[in-house]
Design a protein around this motif. Sequence first.
Motif, mmCIF file in Angstrom:
data_model
loop_
_atom_site.group_PDB
_atom_site.id
_atom_site.type_symbol
_atom_site.label_atom_id
_atom_site.label_comp_id
_atom_site.label_asym_id
_atom_site.label_seq_id
_atom_site.Cartn_x
_atom_site.Cartn_y
_atom_site.Cartn_z
ATOM 1 N N LEU A 28 0.974 -1.180 0.003
ATOM 2 C CA LEU A 28 0.316 -0.008 0.170
ATOM 3 C C LEU A 28 0.715 1.344 0.037
ATOM 4 O O LEU A 28 2.069 1.319 0.848
ATOM 5 C CB LEU A 28 -0.886 0.053 1.234
ATOM 6 C CG LEU A 28 -2.287 -0.898 1.182
ATOM 7 C CD1 LEU A 28 -2.616 -1.053 2.854
ATOM 8 C CD2 LEU A 28 -3.064 -0.742 0.246
ATOM 9 N N ASP A 32 -2.819 5.428 0.040
ATOM 10 C CA ASP A 32 -3.661 4.369 0.289
ATOM 11 C C ASP A 32 -4.018 4.330 1.615
ATOM 12 O O ASP A 32 -4.925 4.213 2.277
ATOM 13 C CB ASP A 32 -3.273 3.165 -0.373
ATOM 14 C CG ASP A 32 -3.111 2.995 -1.830
ATOM 15 O OD1 ASP A 32 -3.665 3.834 -2.371
ATOM 16 O OD2 ASP A 32 -2.500 2.187 -2.281
ATOM 17 N N GLU A 33 -3.008 4.272 2.498
ATOM 18 C CA GLU A 33 -3.221 4.162 4.164
ATOM 19 C C GLU A 33 -3.931 5.448 4.394
ATOM 20 O O GLU A 33 -4.618 5.415 5.651
ATOM 21 C CB GLU A 33 -1.809 4.034 4.590
ATOM 22 C CG GLU A 33 -1.191 3.007 4.331
ATOM 23 C CD GLU A 33 0.066 2.534 5.519
ATOM 24 O OE1 GLU A 33 -0.105 3.118 6.346
ATOM 25 O OE2 GLU A 33 0.624 1.582 5.092
ATOM 26 N N ARG A 34 -3.415 6.598 4.216
ATOM 27 C CA ARG A 34 -4.249 7.886 4.550
ATOM 28 C C ARG A 34 -5.636 7.680 4.153
ATOM 29 O O ARG A 34 -6.533 8.197 5.205
ATOM 30 C CB ARG A 34 -3.564 9.159 3.804
ATOM 31 C CG ARG A 34 -2.396 9.334 4.327
ATOM 32 C CD ARG A 34 -1.741 10.721 4.146
ATOM 33 N NE ARG A 34 -1.489 11.097 2.625
ATOM 34 C CZ ARG A 34 -0.110 10.773 2.143
ATOM 35 N NH1 ARG A 34 0.796 10.738 3.015
ATOM 36 N NH2 ARG A 34 0.107 10.965 0.900
ATOM 37 N N ARG A 37 -7.505 5.237 6.274
ATOM 38 C CA ARG A 37 -7.535 5.744 7.841
ATOM 39 C C ARG A 37 -8.571 6.815 8.031
ATOM 40 O O ARG A 37 -9.482 6.649 8.621
ATOM 41 C CB ARG A 37 -6.471 6.294 8.291
ATOM 42 C CG ARG A 37 -5.085 5.395 8.685
ATOM 43 C CD ARG A 37 -3.756 6.002 8.916
ATOM 44 N NE ARG A 37 -2.786 5.265 9.227
ATOM 45 C CZ ARG A 37 -2.312 4.586 10.359
ATOM 46 N NH1 ARG A 37 -3.299 4.898 11.483
ATOM 47 N NH2 ARG A 37 -1.646 3.741 10.666
ATOM 48 N N LEU A 276 -6.830 -2.932 10.412
ATOM 49 C CA LEU A 276 -5.157 -2.585 10.608
ATOM 50 C C LEU A 276 -4.660 -3.302 11.811
ATOM 51 O O LEU A 276 -5.284 -3.160 12.882
ATOM 52 C CB LEU A 276 -4.706 -1.131 10.752
ATOM 53 C CG LEU A 276 -3.673 -0.839 11.063
ATOM 54 C CD1 LEU A 276 -2.631 -1.166 10.082
ATOM 55 C CD2 LEU A 276 -3.439 0.697 11.400
ATOM 56 N N ARG A 282 0.351 -3.888 9.756
ATOM 57 C CA ARG A 282 -0.151 -4.411 8.645
ATOM 58 C C ARG A 282 -1.689 -4.502 8.238
ATOM 59 O O ARG A 282 -2.542 -4.332 9.244
ATOM 60 C CB ARG A 282 0.189 -6.047 8.560
ATOM 61 C CG ARG A 282 1.715 -6.336 8.495
ATOM 62 C CD ARG A 282 1.779 -7.810 8.609
ATOM 63 N NE ARG A 282 3.320 -8.323 8.512
ATOM 64 C CZ ARG A 282 3.594 -9.433 8.740
ATOM 65 N NH1 ARG A 282 2.853 -10.482 8.861
ATOM 66 N NH2 ARG A 282 5.113 -9.503 8.788
ATOM 67 N N TRP A 283 -2.167 -4.225 6.968
ATOM 68 C CA TRP A 283 -3.563 -4.227 6.681
ATOM 69 C C TRP A 283 -3.993 -5.631 6.001
ATOM 70 O O TRP A 283 -3.350 -6.084 5.286
ATOM 71 C CB TRP A 283 -3.762 -2.976 5.578
ATOM 72 C CG TRP A 283 -3.442 -1.598 6.105
ATOM 73 C CD1 TRP A 283 -2.369 -1.263 6.292
ATOM 74 C CD2 TRP A 283 -4.607 -0.681 6.609
ATOM 75 N NE1 TRP A 283 -2.710 0.227 6.813
ATOM 76 C CE2 TRP A 283 -3.950 0.549 7.062
ATOM 77 C CE3 TRP A 283 -5.954 -0.703 6.822
ATOM 78 C CZ2 TRP A 283 -4.414 1.536 7.297
ATOM 79 C CZ3 TRP A 283 -6.515 0.240 7.552
ATOM 80 C CH2 TRP A 283 -5.689 1.358 7.593
#
Length: 542
Positions: A28, A32-34, A37, A276, A282-283
């Motif tokens: 990611l 992507d993580e932002r 979240r 998460l 890790r996702w």
Amino acid sequence: MGGVRKLTASFVVPGPCGVAVRDRLKHLTPQDERVLRAVGEHQGALASRDLKARCADGLEHGADKWAARKRDLTKESSSRIAGAITKATHDQWALARRCHAAHIRKLAAGIKTLRHRLALPIGAPGTKRAAGGYRSKNEWFRKSRRLAALEDRHDAAVADWQAGRVRVVRGGRRLLNTRHHLTQAQLTEDQWRERWEAERWFLAADGESGKRFGNETIRVTDTGEVSVKLPVPLAHLANTKHGRYTLTARIAFAHRGQEWADRITANRAVAYRIHLDVERGRWYLTASWQRPAVKTIPLETARARGMIGVDTNADHFAAYRLDVHGNPIGDPHRFPYDLSGTAGHRDAQIRHALTRLLHWTQQAGAKTIAIEDLDFTAEKTREKHGSGKRFRQLISGMPTRKLKARLVSMAAEQGLAIVAVDPAYTSMWGAQHWQKPLATPHRTMSRHDAAGIAIGRRALGHPIQRRTAPPPHDQGDRARHRTVQAGPGARGREETRPPATDRPPGGPPPSGKRKREPSASKTVRDAPSTQQWVQDSLTPTG
């Protein structure tokens, strides 16, 4: 036997009705993580607000209020996301309601036990079914104080139940209490806060049959592409058409991948959840779907090829193979596991032990496993076991509910059936009737191995005792023992066991010759014979 409680009938456990598989979202990008979240935090806030509204409604909740809550959420998300949130809220409230009822029953059981023991004289002996009086005046006084405390807690719990009040913590009560014990948990406040926020996110979507790839909110294509439908306030973060954000990660389910691919290709409903793991960073994406209800096989069919009796213990499974008549075959097998450590370690230990048990069952040629229908919900109280803290910790540490669910799920994949039996007296009667007779210099029989035989025999419909009582005199066989380990149609089931050799006791061997000469008689005779005795052959000589 007059004091033995009535046993419940054995039954074949129905198979699992749902399937869940998980895969990691790898590679990611920071963007992507932002986005994940932001979506999780926004929808988590909506879920918290909806749960607060549902708890405020209490018993006055109805379909109209449910629809009104969904309309309010739709303005800030979408219709499908609002439906998923309200459904999750309803399930969480119903679960809290059931737990509240179980708490009331536990308090009532403790109050009943305390009142019974306080009413007895000090030092009064107990029985197998009820505890006696307390040992001293000091203990009697302390228990009377505890009775008053339990009665107050019970009255408060009943009042909350009648008013429809429940107490729910989004994120988990255990993690909430960890905030006050950060030193013992070896966490900083920032680490705890990150876990707490991640647990309160909401990144889940129910599937819809007939929609593209079985889900419109979180869509996973047959090539593994994952895209998320963004809520209205976050639509500006979309990188594809129709307000969707496509992740750079690709999904490929190693377990049940073909079954999952068949469902999404046919546009059948698949539910997804993204979460998460803060500790590992890790996702993960979890896919789940329902299976059609499969009719369980009849109990007689499950008994047709014998049984594997399994006794569940705190540190191992004790298994024994039995044939269709209830006779134990071979040696006992034990499958150890360690329930200490973290929840992940305990779960892995249980899965590893169950895997070895199922593989041995297939190698033995059996198709059915018999296990006790254990439920320790009423046996964990201080009032029932008194000072037996270690025993309470022992039975509390046995994951009976998770074990049964995992065993049924894993056995269904191997084509094995599970028969649940009443757990009453299996350890006691197994040790009484089977432990000593099967112990040899080369075989060590434990109480748990004997309990496995008792469980298997009960699942097969046989009594646990090895033999029935002899019949009265002059009724057929003159008080000889009857065996109950053969079927009704087996010849000679009323007879005693045949001798170890192939000749009757005292008769000549098949060769027709004795191994040694007869010894001389000590009785004085006129003409003692010194000639050997040889049996004539039964074969004509011509």
